[in-house]
Design a protein around this motif. Structure first.
Motif, PDB file in Angstrom:
ATOM      1  N   THR A  69      -5.438  -2.312  22.064  1.00  0.00           N
ATOM      2  CA  THR A  69      -5.049  -2.028  23.447  1.00  0.00           C
ATOM      3  C   THR A  69      -3.669  -1.380  23.536  1.00  0.00           C
ATOM      4  N   PRO A  70      -2.644  -1.899  22.832  1.00  0.00           N
ATOM      5  CA  PRO A  70      -1.339  -1.231  22.902  1.00  0.00           C
ATOM      6  C   PRO A  70      -1.388   0.218  22.415  1.00  0.00           C
ATOM      7  N   ASP A  71      -2.162   0.503  21.365  1.00  0.00           N
ATOM      8  CA  ASP A  71      -2.271   1.882  20.879  1.00  0.00           C
ATOM      9  C   ASP A  71      -2.935   2.771  21.921  1.00  0.00           C
ATOM     10  N   LYS A  72      -3.983   2.256  22.573  1.00  0.00           N
ATOM     11  CA  LYS A  72      -4.676   3.031  23.603  1.00  0.00           C
ATOM     12  C   LYS A  72      -3.730   3.312  24.776  1.00  0.00           C
ATOM     13  N   ILE A  73      -3.008   2.302  25.230  1.00  0.00           N
ATOM     14  CA  ILE A  73      -2.071   2.492  26.346  1.00  0.00           C
ATOM     15  C   ILE A  73      -0.957   3.450  25.948  1.00  0.00           C
ATOM     16  N   ARG A  74      -0.460   3.347  24.725  1.00  0.00           N
ATOM     17  CA  ARG A  74       0.586   4.265  24.238  1.00  0.00           C
ATOM     18  C   ARG A  74       0.075   5.717  24.298  1.00  0.00           C
ATOM     19  N   ARG A  75      -1.158   5.947  23.848  1.00  0.00           N
ATOM     20  CA  ARG A  75      -1.736   7.307  23.885  1.00  0.00           C
ATOM     21  C   ARG A  75      -1.902   7.787  25.329  1.00  0.00           C
ATOM     22  N   GLN A  76      -2.377   6.909  26.217  1.00  0.00           N
ATOM     23  CA  GLN A  76      -2.587   7.293  27.610  1.00  0.00           C
ATOM     24  C   GLN A  76      -1.270   7.613  28.309  1.00  0.00           C
ATOM     25  N   VAL A  77      -0.255   6.779  28.096  1.00  0.00           N
ATOM     26  CA  VAL A  77       1.051   7.001  28.726  1.00  0.00           C
ATOM     27  C   VAL A  77       1.667   8.290  28.175  1.00  0.00           C
ATOM     28  N   ARG A  78       1.600   8.495  26.869  1.00  0.00           N
ATOM     29  CA  ARG A  78       2.144   9.723  26.265  1.00  0.00           C
ATOM     30  C   ARG A  78       1.451  10.966  26.830  1.00  0.00           C
ATOM     31  N   CYS A  79       0.139  10.920  26.928  1.00  0.00           N
ATOM     32  CA  CYS A  79      -0.613  12.056  27.472  1.00  0.00           C
ATOM     33  C   CYS A  79      -0.176  12.346  28.903  1.00  0.00           C
ATOM     34  N   GLY A  80      -0.085  11.311  29.728  1.00  0.00           N
ATOM     35  CA  GLY A  80       0.330  11.499  31.121  1.00  0.00           C
ATOM     36  C   GLY A  80       1.755  11.992  31.236  1.00  0.00           C
ATOM     37  N   MET A  81       2.667  11.430  30.448  1.00  0.00           N
ATOM     38  CA  MET A  81       4.072  11.841  30.505  1.00  0.00           C
ATOM     39  C   MET A  81       4.238  13.294  30.051  1.00  0.00           C
TER      40      MET A  81
END
Length: 175
Positions: free
Chosen positions: A159-171
């Motif tokens: 879950t942390p890796d998925k959220i990290r990827r999602q936040v990075r993509c959005g940012m």
């Protein structure tokens, strides 16, 4: 449950404005937001709003194509909380919490920019249409703001890796 804390560095190119509600020095109509220690910052709530907007734009751009880097609309509401409707003031639950992002490594210098609004009919500046804005950084200068993201996860890695990827993509989508 595991509490996950991530440090995030945002690079912002000057000029930019996160307007303070506090009055500035005499003659300035608009000053940059500062915390209690006088450090310039970007509010975590502003980062949250821009991330939500970025994810919505990415979903629109992708159309029917699905990727794990862009959360679904229902996932966005779970991660960032449901959007408030007009006249609604009750807090919404959310999973991601952004801290304020503090300016790091560069000293501001006194500076101003002026903005005017030209009356289209007269071709002249109207009364009260001149603004003096604080501009402590030269145009094009890269500024780094550091803040944090906190959330809870049932697992320590997936879950942390998925959220990290999602936040990075959005940012990365935010202009």
């Amino acid at each position: 449950m595991f509490r996950i804390d991530m440090e995030i560095a945002l690079t912002v190119q000057a000029p930019f404005m996160t307007q303070s509600s506090a009055p500035g020095p005499y003659g300035l109509d608009c000053v940059l937001a500062r915390n209690k220690d006088g450090k310039m910052y970007i509010p975590g709530t502003l980062v949250t709003g821009h991330l939500r907007e970025a994810w919505e734009e990415l979903r629109d751009a992708l159309g029917d194509y699905h990727t794990d880097e862009v959360p679904t609309a229902s996932d966005v509401n779970a991660l960032l909380g449901d959007e408030l409707t007009e006249g609604e003031y009750a807090p919404k639950t959310k999973d991601l919490f952004f801290s304020d992002f503090l300016l790091c490594g560069v000293a501001p210098s006194p500076g101003r920019r002026h903005r005017i609004e030209i009356d289209q009919q007269r071709g002249a500046v109207g009364k009260g249409q001149l603004m003096a804005l604080e501009a402590p950084f030269e145009s094009g200068k890269s500024l780094i703001f550091v803040g944090g993201l906190s959330f809870e996860s049932r697992d320590e890695h997936e879950t942390p890796d998925k959220i990290r990827r999602q936040v990075r993509c959005g940012m990365q989508w935010i202009s």
